[in-house]
Design a protein around this motif. Structure first.
Motif, PDB file in Angstrom:
ATOM      1  N   GLY A 126      38.875  82.557  88.229  1.00  0.00           N
ATOM      2  CA  GLY A 126      39.359  83.064  87.082  1.00  0.00           C
ATOM      3  C   GLY A 126      38.094  82.663  86.007  1.00  0.00           C
ATOM      4  N   VAL A 127      37.217  82.219  86.320  1.00  0.00           N
ATOM      5  CA  VAL A 127      36.065  81.800  85.274  1.00  0.00           C
ATOM      6  C   VAL A 127      35.712  82.917  84.355  1.00  0.00           C
ATOM      7  CG1 VAL A 127      34.011  81.998  86.506  1.00  0.00           C
ATOM      8  CG2 VAL A 127      34.275  80.091  85.017  1.00  0.00           C
ATOM      9  N   ASP A 128      35.550  82.528  83.112  1.00  0.00           N
ATOM     10  CA  ASP A 128      34.899  83.844  82.373  1.00  0.00           C
ATOM     11  C   ASP A 128      33.496  84.044  82.324  1.00  0.00           C
ATOM     12  OD1 ASP A 128      37.495  84.038  80.613  1.00  0.00           O
ATOM     13  OD2 ASP A 128      37.043  81.636  80.179  1.00  0.00           O
ATOM     14  N   ILE A 129      32.520  83.077  82.696  1.00  0.00           N
ATOM     15  CA  ILE A 129      31.291  83.534  82.545  1.00  0.00           C
ATOM     16  C   ILE A 129      30.788  82.664  83.794  1.00  0.00           C
ATOM     17  CG2 ILE A 129      29.157  83.427  81.283  1.00  0.00           C
ATOM     18  CD1 ILE A 129      30.856  83.015  78.622  1.00  0.00           C
ATOM     19  N   ILE A 130      29.438  83.136  84.331  1.00  0.00           N
ATOM     20  CA  ILE A 130      28.744  82.452  85.367  1.00  0.00           C
ATOM     21  C   ILE A 130      27.192  82.434  84.899  1.00  0.00           C
ATOM     22  CG2 ILE A 130      28.078  82.287  87.715  1.00  0.00           C
ATOM     23  CD1 ILE A 130      30.266  83.672  88.751  1.00  0.00           C
ATOM     24  N   PHE A 131      26.708  81.232  84.477  1.00  0.00           N
ATOM     25  CA  PHE A 131      25.297  80.985  84.107  1.00  0.00           C
ATOM     26  C   PHE A 131      24.461  80.369  85.171  1.00  0.00           C
ATOM     27  CE2 PHE A 131      27.662  79.865  79.996  1.00  0.00           C
ATOM     28  CZ  PHE A 131      27.003  81.341  79.104  1.00  0.00           C
ATOM     29  N   ASN A 132      23.451  80.832  85.398  1.00  0.00           N
ATOM     30  CA  ASN A 132      22.340  80.059  86.133  1.00  0.00           C
ATOM     31  C   ASN A 132      21.415  79.424  84.944  1.00  0.00           C
ATOM     32  OD1 ASN A 132      20.772  82.101  85.238  1.00  0.00           O
ATOM     33  ND2 ASN A 132      20.326  82.870  87.264  1.00  0.00           N
ATOM     34  N   TRP A 133      20.173  79.067  85.319  1.00  0.00           N
ATOM     35  CA  TRP A 133      19.189  78.428  84.499  1.00  0.00           C
ATOM     36  C   TRP A 133      17.972  79.164  84.652  1.00  0.00           C
ATOM     37  CZ3 TRP A 133      19.781  72.627  86.153  1.00  0.00           C
ATOM     38  CH2 TRP A 133      19.302  72.395  87.424  1.00  0.00           C
ATOM     39  N   ILE A 159      27.820  87.416  82.897  1.00  0.00           N
ATOM     40  CA  ILE A 159      26.732  86.552  83.464  1.00  0.00           C
ATOM     41  C   ILE A 159      25.712  86.285  82.593  1.00  0.00           C
ATOM     42  CG2 ILE A 159      27.402  87.065  86.024  1.00  0.00           C
ATOM     43  CD1 ILE A 159      25.151  89.231  85.779  1.00  0.00           C
ATOM     44  N   GLY A 160      24.785  85.296  82.644  1.00  0.00           N
ATOM     45  CA  GLY A 160      23.512  85.166  82.043  1.00  0.00           C
ATOM     46  C   GLY A 160      22.835  83.813  82.343  1.00  0.00           C
ATOM     47  N   PRO A 161      21.782  83.698  81.524  1.00  0.00           N
ATOM     48  CA  PRO A 161      20.934  82.523  81.723  1.00  0.00           C
ATOM     49  C   PRO A 161      21.457  81.399  80.682  1.00  0.00           C
ATOM     50  CG  PRO A 161      19.791  83.964  80.642  1.00  0.00           C
ATOM     51  CD  PRO A 161      20.856  84.667  80.798  1.00  0.00           C
ATOM     52  N   LEU A 162      21.467  80.395  81.052  1.00  0.00           N
ATOM     53  CA  LEU A 162      21.694  79.100  80.141  1.00  0.00           C
ATOM     54  C   LEU A 162      20.550  78.018  80.297  1.00  0.00           C
ATOM     55  CD1 LEU A 162      23.783  77.949  78.131  1.00  0.00           C
ATOM     56  CD2 LEU A 162      25.084  76.674  79.852  1.00  0.00           C
ATOM     57  N   VAL A 163      19.461  78.473  79.672  1.00  0.00           N
ATOM     58  CA  VAL A 163      19.218  79.615  79.031  1.00  0.00           C
ATOM     59  C   VAL A 163      17.780  80.027  79.431  1.00  0.00           C
ATOM     60  CG1 VAL A 163      20.410  79.068  76.937  1.00  0.00           C
ATOM     61  CG2 VAL A 163      18.076  78.067  77.237  1.00  0.00           C
ATOM     62  N   SER A 164      17.379  81.295  79.140  1.00  0.00           N
ATOM     63  CA  SER A 164      16.120  81.875  79.420  1.00  0.00           C
ATOM     64  C   SER A 164      15.155  81.241  78.812  1.00  0.00           C
ATOM     65  CB  SER A 164      16.117  83.236  79.421  1.00  0.00           C
ATOM     66  OG  SER A 164      14.891  83.888  79.762  1.00  0.00           O
ATOM     67  N   LEU A 174      26.225  91.018  80.669  1.00  0.00           N
ATOM     68  CA  LEU A 174      25.194  90.096  80.392  1.00  0.00           C
ATOM     69  C   LEU A 174      25.321  89.498  79.182  1.00  0.00           C
ATOM     70  CD1 LEU A 174      22.554  88.996  81.475  1.00  0.00           C
ATOM     71  CD2 LEU A 174      21.598  90.576  79.713  1.00  0.00           C
ATOM     72  N   ILE A 175      25.051  88.190  79.157  1.00  0.00           N
ATOM     73  CA  ILE A 175      24.854  87.573  77.753  1.00  0.00           C
ATOM     74  C   ILE A 175      23.294  87.042  77.835  1.00  0.00           C
ATOM     75  CG2 ILE A 175      25.460  85.330  76.812  1.00  0.00           C
ATOM     76  CD1 ILE A 175      28.289  85.340  77.887  1.00  0.00           C
ATOM     77  N   LEU A 176      22.706  87.396  76.937  1.00  0.00           N
ATOM     78  CA  LEU A 176      21.328  86.655  76.845  1.00  0.00           C
ATOM     79  C   LEU A 176      20.991  85.291  76.311  1.00  0.00           C
ATOM     80  CD1 LEU A 176      18.194  86.938  77.292  1.00  0.00           C
ATOM     81  CD2 LEU A 176      18.005  88.199  75.085  1.00  0.00           C
ATOM     82  N   GLY A 177      21.035  84.394  77.093  1.00  0.00           N
ATOM     83  CA  GLY A 177      20.877  82.963  76.539  1.00  0.00           C
ATOM     84  C   GLY A 177      19.658  82.665  76.431  1.00  0.00           C
ATOM     85  N   ILE A 178      18.922  81.935  75.284  1.00  0.00           N
ATOM     86  CA  ILE A 178      17.726  81.943  75.353  1.00  0.00           C
ATOM     87  C   ILE A 178      17.361  80.824  74.528  1.00  0.00           C
ATOM     88  CG2 ILE A 178      17.439  83.311  73.255  1.00  0.00           C
ATOM     89  CD1 ILE A 178      14.710  84.571  74.111  1.00  0.00           C
ATOM     90  N   GLY A 179      16.197  79.904  74.886  1.00  0.00           N
ATOM     91  CA  GLY A 179      15.774  79.015  74.003  1.00  0.00           C
ATOM     92  C   GLY A 179      14.300  78.674  74.044  1.00  0.00           C
ATOM     93  N   SER A 180      13.810  77.618  73.481  1.00  0.00           N
ATOM     94  CA  SER A 180      12.258  77.524  73.199  1.00  0.00           C
ATOM     95  C   SER A 180      11.696  77.032  74.456  1.00  0.00           C
ATOM     96  CB  SER A 180      12.074  76.888  71.913  1.00  0.00           C
ATOM     97  OG  SER A 180      12.439  75.384  72.035  1.00  0.00           O
ATOM     98  N   GLY A 181      12.338  76.343  75.498  1.00  0.00           N
ATOM     99  CA  GLY A 181      11.674  75.745  76.701  1.00  0.00           C
ATOM    100  C   GLY A 181      11.353  74.468  76.515  1.00  0.00           C
ATOM    101  N   LEU A 212      22.922  84.362  73.012  1.00  0.00           N
ATOM    102  CA  LEU A 212      23.342  82.956  72.890  1.00  0.00           C
ATOM    103  C   LEU A 212      22.016  82.026  72.725  1.00  0.00           C
ATOM    104  CD1 LEU A 212      25.443  80.758  75.344  1.00  0.00           C
ATOM    105  CD2 LEU A 212      23.197  79.970  75.002  1.00  0.00           C
ATOM    106  N   ILE A 213      22.069  80.953  71.730  1.00  0.00           N
ATOM    107  CA  ILE A 213      21.012  80.334  71.510  1.00  0.00           C
ATOM    108  C   ILE A 213      21.209  78.794  71.851  1.00  0.00           C
ATOM    109  CG2 ILE A 213      19.068  79.302  69.614  1.00  0.00           C
ATOM    110  CD1 ILE A 213      19.176  82.270  68.507  1.00  0.00           C
ATOM    111  N   GLY A 214      20.388  78.206  72.463  1.00  0.00           N
ATOM    112  CA  GLY A 214      20.572  76.767  72.901  1.00  0.00           C
ATOM    113  C   GLY A 214      19.734  75.873  72.045  1.00  0.00           C
ATOM    114  N   GLY A 215      20.320  74.688  71.598  1.00  0.00           N
ATOM    115  CA  GLY A 215      19.582  73.659  71.019  1.00  0.00           C
ATOM    116  C   GLY A 215      20.242  73.243  69.936  1.00  0.00           C
ATOM    117  N   GLY A 216      19.846  72.058  69.225  1.00  0.00           N
ATOM    118  CA  GLY A 216      20.437  71.599  68.010  1.00  0.00           C
ATOM    119  C   GLY A 216      19.764  71.074  66.898  1.00  0.00           C
ATOM    120  N   GLY A 217      18.362  71.331  67.039  1.00  0.00           N
ATOM    121  CA  GLY A 217      17.594  71.055  65.689  1.00  0.00           C
ATOM    122  C   GLY A 217      17.893  71.677  64.523  1.00  0.00           C
TER     123      GLY A 217
END
Length: 256
Positions: A33-40, A73-78, A103-110, A158-163
């Protein structure tokens, strides 16, 4: 205000296990019953044996789009650095269609330098990578408007990070979900900063879902701070979904 229910995600880290195990674990998580499955989006393991088993992000997401039927589904994060923004938009649109709009598009700067050096990308600096992300996001959005067929829905970003100066400004402008590694105090502080960025552009910050790492013993404080999406992390060689079951039970009890 948007009244959001709690959602639970699994980050199924594609390291130190064969693909049959990854696929079986994703199927089990969906059944639970999970809502989302991410990879990386990495090319090598982040912990354990540095050259251990590992698989690529986006080809896996396309396979998950066929192998699952309900979960998002989506990347945490692309990593923005690894693909031309227009290509990434097209890839995301394609997986969106394969999955039937999940799909959820997770994205970050790397940040993981080995990925860059081994695969021939310019590592640059933290600042230059964030500047590249800021330039890429409107290009991705513009490409979605040009593709035929278009995405099945407005693909959540989805944007990851805290700057606080750059990343949270990008979250305010582009994100549907903000993912942070911060603890409860950090979430409260950074949400104050994010509200300021939203106010500056006339956006309601309640439109942005707050996503955090599911840390045992912190769920109530994080929930009070504003978090609504909690992600459990598992990797190989023997992924254990016991903790995921506990978080799903908490979600169901709290959302009643």
């Amino acid at each position: 205000m948007i009244d959001r229910p709690i959602r639970i995600a699994l980050q199924l880290q594609p390291q130190h296990m064969d693909y049959a195990t990854i696929r079986r674990t994703a199927s089990e998580a969906e059944d639970l019953g999970v809502d989302i499955i991410f990879n990386w989006d990495h090319f090598y393991p982040l912990n354990g044996e540095p050259d251990g088993l590992h698989f690529e992000c986006w080809t896996m997401l396309a396979a998950w789009a066929e192998a699952t039927s309900r979960v998002e589904i989506g990347p945490l994060v692309s990593c923005n650095s690894y693909r031309n923004p227009e290509l990434l938009a097209d890839m995301a649109r394609t997986v969106d269609h394969i999955s039937g709009g999940r799909l959820i598009l997770g994205i970050g700067s790397g940040w993981f330098e080995r990925d860059y050096t081994e695969y021939g990308y310019d590592f640059g600096t933290a600042g230059s990578r964030l500047d590249d992300l800021a330039e890429a996001l409107p290009r991705i959005e513009a490409r979605w408007g040009k593709l035929n067929p278009p995405p099945t829905r407005k693909i959540p970003v989805l944007i990851g990070g805290g700057g606080e100066k750059k990343t949270l400004r990008l979250v305010a402008k582009h994100a549907d979900i903000w993912h942070t590694l911060a603890d409860a105090d950090g979430v409260e502080h950074k949400l104050g900063v994010l509200r300021g960025h939203c106010e500056a552009i006339g956006r309601d910050p309640a439109e942005i879902e707050v996503s955090v790492v599911a840390r045992p013993g912190t769920r109530e404080r994080l929930h009070t701070a504003g978090a609504r999406l909690f992600t459990v992390h598992v990797g190989g060689p023997d992924p254990d979904l016991t903790e995921l079951r506990e978080w799903i039970s908490w979600r169901d009890e709290t959302n009643k």
